[in-house]
Scaffold this active site. Structure first.
Site, short mmCIF file in Angstrom:
data_model
loop_
_atom_site.label_atom_id
_atom_site.label_comp_id
_atom_site.label_asym_id
_atom_site.label_seq_id
_atom_site.Cartn_x
_atom_site.Cartn_y
_atom_site.Cartn_z
N HIS A 148 0.84 -1.21 0.00
CA HIS A 148 0.00 0.00 0.00
C HIS A 148 0.88 1.26 0.00
O HIS A 148 0.59 2.23 -0.72
CB HIS A 148 -0.91 -0.01 1.23
CG HIS A 148 -1.58 1.30 1.51
ND1 HIS A 148 -2.63 1.78 0.75
CD2 HIS A 148 -1.33 2.26 2.44
CE1 HIS A 148 -3.00 2.97 1.21
NE2 HIS A 148 -2.22 3.28 2.25
N HIS A 153 0.99 5.31 -1.88
CA HIS A 153 1.61 6.60 -1.55
C HIS A 153 2.87 6.89 -2.38
O HIS A 153 3.06 8.01 -2.84
CB HIS A 153 1.91 6.67 -0.06
CG HIS A 153 0.65 6.65 0.76
ND1 HIS A 153 -0.15 7.75 0.91
CD2 HIS A 153 0.04 5.63 1.43
CE1 HIS A 153 -1.20 7.43 1.66
NE2 HIS A 153 -1.11 6.15 2.00
N GLU A 194 -6.54 9.19 0.73
CA GLU A 194 -6.68 7.74 0.83
C GLU A 194 -7.78 7.17 -0.06
O GLU A 194 -7.61 6.11 -0.66
CB GLU A 194 -6.94 7.32 2.29
CG GLU A 194 -5.79 7.58 3.24
CD GLU A 194 -4.62 6.62 3.07
OE1 GLU A 194 -4.75 5.62 2.34
OE2 GLU A 194 -3.56 6.90 3.66
N SER A 213 -4.26 0.86 -4.30
CA SER A 213 -3.41 -0.27 -3.90
C SER A 213 -4.21 -1.54 -3.70
O SER A 213 -3.69 -2.53 -3.20
CB SER A 213 -2.64 0.09 -2.62
OG SER A 213 -3.53 0.44 -1.59
FE LIG Z 1 -2.39 5.06 3.32
#
Ligand SMILES: [Fe+2]
Length: 269
Positions: A148, A153, A194, A213
């Site tokens: 993730h 990110h 997010e 992700s």
């Molecule tokens: Fe995150």
């Protein structure tokens, strides 16, 4: 392998429940998740197992990205040019990301308080977990893992504008003393960085790292209740981090999202 979930684990960097969790319990529980049978053939070869997990995830993510990822993300993904057979080292990711936005991912052991996590963004530092999901469940992780961090990110921080928004979150948090105001900012982070969605023509696309992700999250995004991007409303919207997100805030375009979120964070007091 039993996945233990009796403790509310940290579900993401800004999950406020973390504050109430006893850190030692959370960490011991987390270790239980990655406990291996010592007879497992891959026991002595962590790198091999990591690469296999990465390969499996990538096979699922690639078509999902083609279908559901926003153009800004796909451009960043091309800039990082990951090898589908080999999990990238943070060092390699950082070299490229730093050249683009000045950000670097810094590995941390254990859990980080949401405030510490968010404030570091102001300095271009993304505190990132080193935990990787268990290889027996390559498409599932009960908490954010290094996949993730990198696929979500790492890639979005290779976009100058998304990196800028992360910095502005950090600066806004630094100006925020009251716990309830910090919670509101954390929720805005959750529903944008997010789990943000936006429109590209007729399609709904993801720019949020939690969506990007996970092939499952991207698929579920199509069935979510899409609300117009209202950051004030998002700051008060509760969420359950343990399930697919039933409510998402959807911007009219990437440019529209960028301008609105930037202005909101700059004016935040
Ligand atoms: Fe995150």
């Amino acid at each position: 392998m039993e996945v233990k979930t009796k403790q509310p684990l940290l579900s993401d960097h800004v999950d406020m429940r973390l504050v109430a969790v006893d850190a030692d319990d959370a960490i011991s529980d987390r270790n239980a998740i990655v406990q291996l049978d010592p007879d497992h053939p891959g026991f002595r070869d962590r790198e091999y197992r990591k690469h296999q997990v990465w390969k499996t995830i990538w096979t699922a993510l690639e078509p999902a990205h083609r279908k559901h990822a926003c153009a800004e993300y796909l451009a960043s993904l091309r800039r990082l040019s990951f090898d589908p057979d080999r999990i990238p080292q943070l060092r390699e990711v950082n070299e490229k990301v730093q050249a683009i936005s000045g950000f670097r991912l810094e590995p941390v052991a254990g859990l980080v308080q949401p405030r510490v996590f968010l404030e570091n963004l102001a300095n271009g530092v993304f505190l990132c977990t080193q935990y990787i999901r268990h290889h027996s469940t390559p498409l599932y992780t009960p908490e954010p893992d290094v996949v993730h961090e990198i696929v979500g990110h790492g890639v979005t921080l290779a976009s100058e504008r998304l990196a800028k928004l992360n910095r502005l979150f950090g600066e806004a948090v630094k100006r925020t003393a009251a716990p309830d105001a910090l919670e509101r900012l954390s929720r805005v982070y959750w529903f944008t960085i997010e789990f943000g969605a936006l429109r590209e023509g007729e399609s709904v696309k993801a720019y949020g790292t939690g969506l990007l992700s996970s092939a499952g999250e991207m698929k579920e995004m199509q069935d979510a209740e899409l609300r117009p991007l209202d950051l004030e409303a998002a700051s008060r919207q509760q969420y359950d981090p343990t399930h697919f997100q039933p409510v998402l805030y959807c911007a009219e375009s990437f440019d529209g999202m960028y301008q609105r979120l930037r202005d909101y964070l700059v004016k935040w007091r």
